[in-house]
Design an enzyme around this catalytic site. Structure first.
Site, PDB file in Angstrom:
ATOM      1  N   PHE A 149       0.811  -1.222   0.000  1.00 50.92           N
ATOM      2  CA  PHE A 149       0.000   0.000   0.000  1.00 50.92           C
ATOM      3  C   PHE A 149       0.840   1.265   0.000  1.00 50.92           C
ATOM      4  O   PHE A 149       0.363   2.323  -0.391  1.00 50.92           O
ATOM      5  CB  PHE A 149      -0.930   0.012   1.234  1.00 50.92           C
ATOM      6  CG  PHE A 149      -0.230   0.437   2.494  1.00 50.92           C
ATOM      7  CD1 PHE A 149      -0.072   1.782   2.805  1.00 50.92           C
ATOM      8  CD2 PHE A 149       0.314  -0.495   3.378  1.00 50.92           C
ATOM      9  CE1 PHE A 149       0.597   2.184   3.957  1.00 50.92           C
ATOM     10  CE2 PHE A 149       0.978  -0.106   4.527  1.00 50.92           C
ATOM     11  CZ  PHE A 149       1.115   1.243   4.814  1.00 50.92           C
ATOM     12  N   LYS A 173      -1.326  -7.178  -9.224  1.00 47.45           N
ATOM     13  CA  LYS A 173      -2.258  -7.377  -8.105  1.00 47.45           C
ATOM     14  C   LYS A 173      -1.841  -6.353  -7.059  1.00 47.45           C
ATOM     15  O   LYS A 173      -0.960  -6.583  -6.238  1.00 47.45           O
ATOM     16  CB  LYS A 173      -2.123  -8.805  -7.566  1.00 47.45           C
ATOM     17  CG  LYS A 173      -3.349  -9.339  -6.837  1.00 47.45           C
ATOM     18  CD  LYS A 173      -3.830  -8.507  -5.681  1.00 47.45           C
ATOM     19  CE  LYS A 173      -2.957  -8.566  -4.462  1.00 47.45           C
ATOM     20  NZ  LYS A 173      -3.295  -7.497  -3.468  1.00 47.45           N
ATOM     21  N   GLU A 176      -5.021  -3.845  -1.810  1.00 45.95           N
ATOM     22  CA  GLU A 176      -6.468  -3.615  -1.768  1.00 45.95           C
ATOM     23  C   GLU A 176      -6.813  -2.395  -0.920  1.00 45.95           C
ATOM     24  O   GLU A 176      -7.960  -1.978  -0.850  1.00 45.95           O
ATOM     25  CB  GLU A 176      -7.192  -4.870  -1.266  1.00 45.95           C
ATOM     26  CG  GLU A 176      -6.835  -5.346   0.142  1.00 45.95           C
ATOM     27  CD  GLU A 176      -5.554  -6.202   0.190  1.00 45.95           C
ATOM     28  OE1 GLU A 176      -4.541  -5.826  -0.441  1.00 45.95           O
ATOM     29  OE2 GLU A 176      -5.560  -7.239   0.899  1.00 45.95           O
ATOM     30  N   CYS A 281       9.579   1.729   3.396  1.00 41.11           N
ATOM     31  CA  CYS A 281      10.486   0.636   3.730  1.00 41.11           C
ATOM     32  C   CYS A 281      11.911   1.158   3.886  1.00 41.11           C
ATOM     33  O   CYS A 281      12.766   0.458   4.411  1.00 41.11           O
ATOM     34  CB  CYS A 281      10.453  -0.437   2.660  1.00 41.11           C
ATOM     35  SG  CYS A 281      11.119   0.144   1.126  1.00 41.11           S
ATOM     36  N   GLU A 383       9.456  -4.362  12.903  1.00 44.67           N
ATOM     37  CA  GLU A 383       9.143  -3.181  12.091  1.00 44.67           C
ATOM     38  C   GLU A 383       7.853  -2.565  12.633  1.00 44.67           C
ATOM     39  O   GLU A 383       6.871  -3.280  12.842  1.00 44.67           O
ATOM     40  CB  GLU A 383       8.933  -3.635  10.635  1.00 44.67           C
ATOM     41  CG  GLU A 383       8.643  -2.497   9.685  1.00 44.67           C
ATOM     42  CD  GLU A 383       8.494  -2.975   8.238  1.00 44.67           C
ATOM     43  OE1 GLU A 383       7.860  -4.022   8.011  1.00 44.67           O
ATOM     44  OE2 GLU A 383       9.000  -2.276   7.340  1.00 44.67           O
TER      45      GLU A 383
HETATM   46  P1  NAD Z   1       1.613  -6.651   2.995  1.00 44.03           P
HETATM   47  O1  NAD Z   1       2.652  -7.693   3.032  1.00 44.03           O
HETATM   48  O2  NAD Z   1       0.522  -6.682   4.011  1.00 44.03           O
HETATM   49  O3  NAD Z   1       0.871  -6.660   1.573  1.00 44.03           O
HETATM   50  C1  NAD Z   1       1.590  -6.648   0.361  1.00 44.03           C
HETATM   51  C2  NAD Z   1       0.776  -7.368  -0.695  1.00 44.03           C
HETATM   52  O4  NAD Z   1       0.588  -8.724  -0.298  1.00 44.03           O
HETATM   53  C3  NAD Z   1      -0.599  -6.775  -0.931  1.00 44.03           C
HETATM   54  O5  NAD Z   1      -0.843  -6.749  -2.310  1.00 44.03           O
HETATM   55  C4  NAD Z   1      -1.522  -7.734  -0.201  1.00 44.03           C
HETATM   56  O6  NAD Z   1      -2.784  -7.826  -0.808  1.00 44.03           O
HETATM   57  C5  NAD Z   1      -0.789  -9.067  -0.322  1.00 44.03           C
HETATM   58  N1  NAD Z   1      -1.058  -9.953   0.810  1.00 44.03           N
HETATM   59  C6  NAD Z   1      -1.331  -9.593   2.086  1.00 44.03           C
HETATM   60  N2  NAD Z   1      -1.520 -10.684   2.846  1.00 44.03           N
HETATM   61  C7  NAD Z   1      -1.341 -11.758   2.047  1.00 44.03           C
HETATM   62  C8  NAD Z   1      -1.380 -13.170   2.270  1.00 44.03           C
HETATM   63  N3  NAD Z   1      -1.646 -13.682   3.470  1.00 44.03           N
HETATM   64  N4  NAD Z   1      -1.131 -13.978   1.227  1.00 44.03           N
HETATM   65  C9  NAD Z   1      -0.863 -13.479   0.016  1.00 44.03           C
HETATM   66  N5  NAD Z   1      -0.818 -12.154  -0.253  1.00 44.03           N
HETATM   67  C10 NAD Z   1      -1.048 -11.294   0.751  1.00 44.03           C
HETATM   68  O7  NAD Z   1       2.379  -5.242   3.028  1.00 44.03           O
HETATM   69  P2  NAD Z   1       1.765  -3.789   3.151  1.00 44.03           P
HETATM   70  O8  NAD Z   1       1.245  -3.590   4.539  1.00 44.03           O
HETATM   71  O9  NAD Z   1       0.877  -3.486   2.005  1.00 44.03           O
HETATM   72  O10 NAD Z   1       3.073  -2.911   2.943  1.00 44.03           O
HETATM   73  C11 NAD Z   1       3.950  -2.580   3.985  1.00 44.03           C
HETATM   74  C12 NAD Z   1       5.117  -3.532   4.054  1.00 44.03           C
HETATM   75  O11 NAD Z   1       5.802  -3.553   2.809  1.00 44.03           O
HETATM   76  C13 NAD Z   1       6.164  -3.134   5.068  1.00 44.03           C
HETATM   77  O12 NAD Z   1       6.635  -4.289   5.710  1.00 44.03           O
HETATM   78  C14 NAD Z   1       7.273  -2.508   4.233  1.00 44.03           C
HETATM   79  O13 NAD Z   1       8.551  -2.538   4.805  1.00 44.03           O
HETATM   80  C15 NAD Z   1       7.202  -3.351   3.021  1.00 44.03           C
HETATM   81  N6  NAD Z   1       7.786  -2.686   1.866  1.00 44.03           N
HETATM   82  C16 NAD Z   1       8.988  -3.147   1.436  1.00 44.03           C
HETATM   83  C17 NAD Z   1       9.602  -2.531   0.359  1.00 44.03           C
HETATM   84  C18 NAD Z   1      10.927  -2.999  -0.135  1.00 44.03           C
HETATM   85  O14 NAD Z   1      11.306  -2.567  -1.196  1.00 44.03           O
HETATM   86  N7  NAD Z   1      11.634  -3.855   0.563  1.00 44.03           N
HETATM   87  C19 NAD Z   1       8.972  -1.445  -0.289  1.00 44.03           C
HETATM   88  C20 NAD Z   1       7.726  -1.025   0.176  1.00 44.03           C
HETATM   89  C21 NAD Z   1       7.137  -1.664   1.261  1.00 44.03           C
END
Ligand code: NAD
Length: 498
Positions: A149, A173, A176, A281, A383
């Site tokens: 997000f 994808k 959401e 991140c 985190e």
């Molecule tokens: P998230 O892991 O909750 O969600 C990321 C994606 O995974 C979304 O599209 C979501 O729909 C999907 N998802 C969520 N739960 C799932 C499941 N159980 N099974 C399969 N898919 C699932 O992350 P977020 O809250 O949207 O974003 C924040 C996180 O992303 C933080 O941990 C941040 O550090 C990380 N991030 C990392 C980078 C990087 O480059 N390393 C960049 C941006 C964000």
């Protein structure tokens, strides 16, 4: 209320699942849209559309593919304000911050504009008598990206321009929680002349992701998000025989040596710790001043500045940070601050219970500064992903380096110093993928690649830049000999180039 639909084969559709989820304006807490949630049927339709588009798109010359990227760049520059407003409406970040996101996304588009040059192969003449060898990189086919997000435009555009310009077809994808940016990205690609089916958007959560992992015609998955999901997608995707890159969470430290310009370090910590409400991140979430005196000088500067942070909706031009993404995120961050306090951290500035007049139902957390944080504390180990800066005082430079090298995450880090020897030593020894020397958020430019180490990444490839070309293509080597060079008679020994 608007419904945010999937986009499959160039057309918007609500799909067949009948499921949807509410999207909020985090500044007001109001429901602003419903996003449809896809599952197997929608993924199947998107893969079919992408598969049908692949033969023509992959056979389009790289130079013609890059024409779409040039056109996209022009559309994005013209619509930068719309893109930023779309980001902010669902994410909550300030308009200026969202414009920064757009400009970092543009870097990747610009790099993809030069794809024809980057896809030039290798050629070796006369590797044997009358024998030549060429090596080229060919696209994988249908590839998918699953995005978080916190950068609803930039992270999809870390992937899509590179995947498409290399000749693949793509299924996005997106998160959401702020899904409108994904559809706007599609609209801009369409305006730039991308043929139908080359880019598809399937909205949803776990069900849609699992359908992508399970689909035999999806060749590769790019994921950016939290570490547990990154690990899940990497392990499941690899088990299903796919190429996977999965970038995860972070805990980024900034060391402040006694010789650093302390005002510059404090400025850097304010922006890197609290910009985008800490939901980056590459945010700095741990300041590591070396020595008590350095720590005291730093704290003296930080406390009044954290107290004075201008917090407001994205429409307030004076706001320095906005709300966090959801009510759950707000509650989780506040509960982490309480855990830190219980475990012995000193809460010097407390953002819990922050209210903004006129926006009482928004998902706000005030800037928070924790001092005397120690290695064993939950607030240090995990985190937080919110506007919370922890200060962990180190006795020496060695202790500070050791701390970072022991941490489970290794996304970004920085050192503030005037000492060239220390900076050079730090950049060599630190077990982190992206390092800043007097640069708090060292996100590489679009013609380098982005990626952390340790639990911040799974898979061999960083994202965008030259690494993306390797990730989104596979190597083909052709060895050729023409009749004039062919000797008569069968050869039963292993072929020798002599
Ligand atoms: P998230 O892991 O909750 O969600 C990321 C994606 O995974 C979304 O599209 C979501 O729909 C999907 N998802 C969520 N739960 C799932 C499941 N159980 N099974 C399969 N898919 C699932 O992350 P977020 O809250 O949207 O974003 C924040 C996180 O992303 C933080 O941990 C941040 O550090 C990380 N991030 C990392 C980078 C990087 O480059 N390393 C960049 C941006 C964000």
């Amino acid at each position: 209320m608007t419904t945010i639909q999937h986009i499959i084969g160039g057309k918007r559709t609500s799909g067949a699942s009948g499921k949807a989820q509410t999207v909020y304006n985090p500044a007001t807490g109001e429901e602003v849209a419903q996003v449809v949630l896809g599952a197997t049927a929608e993924v199947e339709a998107a893969v079919m559309a992408a598969k049908q588009a692949f033969p023509a798109w992959s056979a389009t010359s790289p130079a013609k593919r890059s024409n779409v990227m040039f056109a996209l760049r022009a559309v994005m520059l013209r619509r930068a304000d719309d893109i930023a407003s779309t980001i902010s409406a669902e994410h909550g970040k300030t308009h200026e911050d969202a414009l920064g996101e757009v400009s970092r996304a543009l870097e990747v588009v610009e790099y993809a504009c030069g794809i024809a040059d980057k896809l030039k192969g290798d050629f070796s003449r006369d590797v044997g008598p009358g024998i030549d060898t060429t090596a080229e990189r060919q696209p994988l086919g249908v590839v998918a990206g699953i995005t978080p997000f916190n950068f609803p435009t930039m992270v999809p555009l870390w992937m899509i321009p590179m995947a498409l310009s290399c000749g693949n077809c793509f299924i996005l994808k997106p998160s959401e929680r702020d899904p409108s940016s994904a559809n706007l990205i599609f609209d801009m690609f369409q305006e730039a002349g991308l043929p139908d089916g080359v880019l598809n958007v399937v909205h949803g959560g776990k069900e849609a992701v699992d359908a992508l992992i399970a689909h035999k015609d999806v060749s590769a998955l790019s994921f950016v998000g939290s570490t547990p999901i990154a690990h899940y997608i990497y392990s499941q995707g690899c088990a299903a025989g796919k190429r996977v890159q999965a970038l995860g969470g972070a805990k980024n430290h900034m060391i402040i040596l006694p010789d650093a310009d302390i005002d510059q370090a404090a400025d850097a910590l304010m922006g890197a710790g609290f910009g985008s409400a800490g939901e980056r991140c590459m945010a700095i979430s741990v300041a590591v001043p070396v020595g008590e005196e350095t720590a005291d000088r730093l704290i003296e500067r930080l406390v009044p500045r954290v107290q004075a942070l201008k917090i407001g909706p994205s429409t307030d031009p004076d706001a320095e940070m906005g709300p966090v993404i959801t009510r759950e995120a707000q509650q989780r961050i506040e509960s982490m601050i309480s855990t830190g306090e219980r475990e012995g951290a000193k809460v010097l500035v407390d953002g819990r219970g922050f209210k903004l007049q006129g926006y009482e139902n928004g998902f706000w957390v005030g800037g928070t500064l924790l001092d005397r944080v120690t290695e064993d504390m939950t607030v240090y180990q995990q985190e937080i992903f919110g506007p919370v800066l922890s200060v962990l005082r180190a006795d020496s430079y060695e202790a500070a380096v050791d701390l970072i090298n022991k941490h489970q995450y290794g996304n970004g880090t920085a050192i503030f110093t005037r000492d060239g020897d220390a900076a050079r030593d730090f950049s060599r020894r630190i077990q982190v993928g992206m390092v800043g020397i007097n640069v708090p958020i060292p996100v590489p430019v679009g013609y380098h690649s982005f990626g952390g180490w340790k639990q911040s990444i799974f898979g061999a490839h960083g994202i965008y830049g030259p690494e993306a070309i390797h990730f989104y293509t596979r190597l083909k080597t052709v060895t050729s000999r023409w009749p004039t060079g062919i000797r008569s008679g069968a050869e039963f020994t292993f072929p020798r180039m002599g």
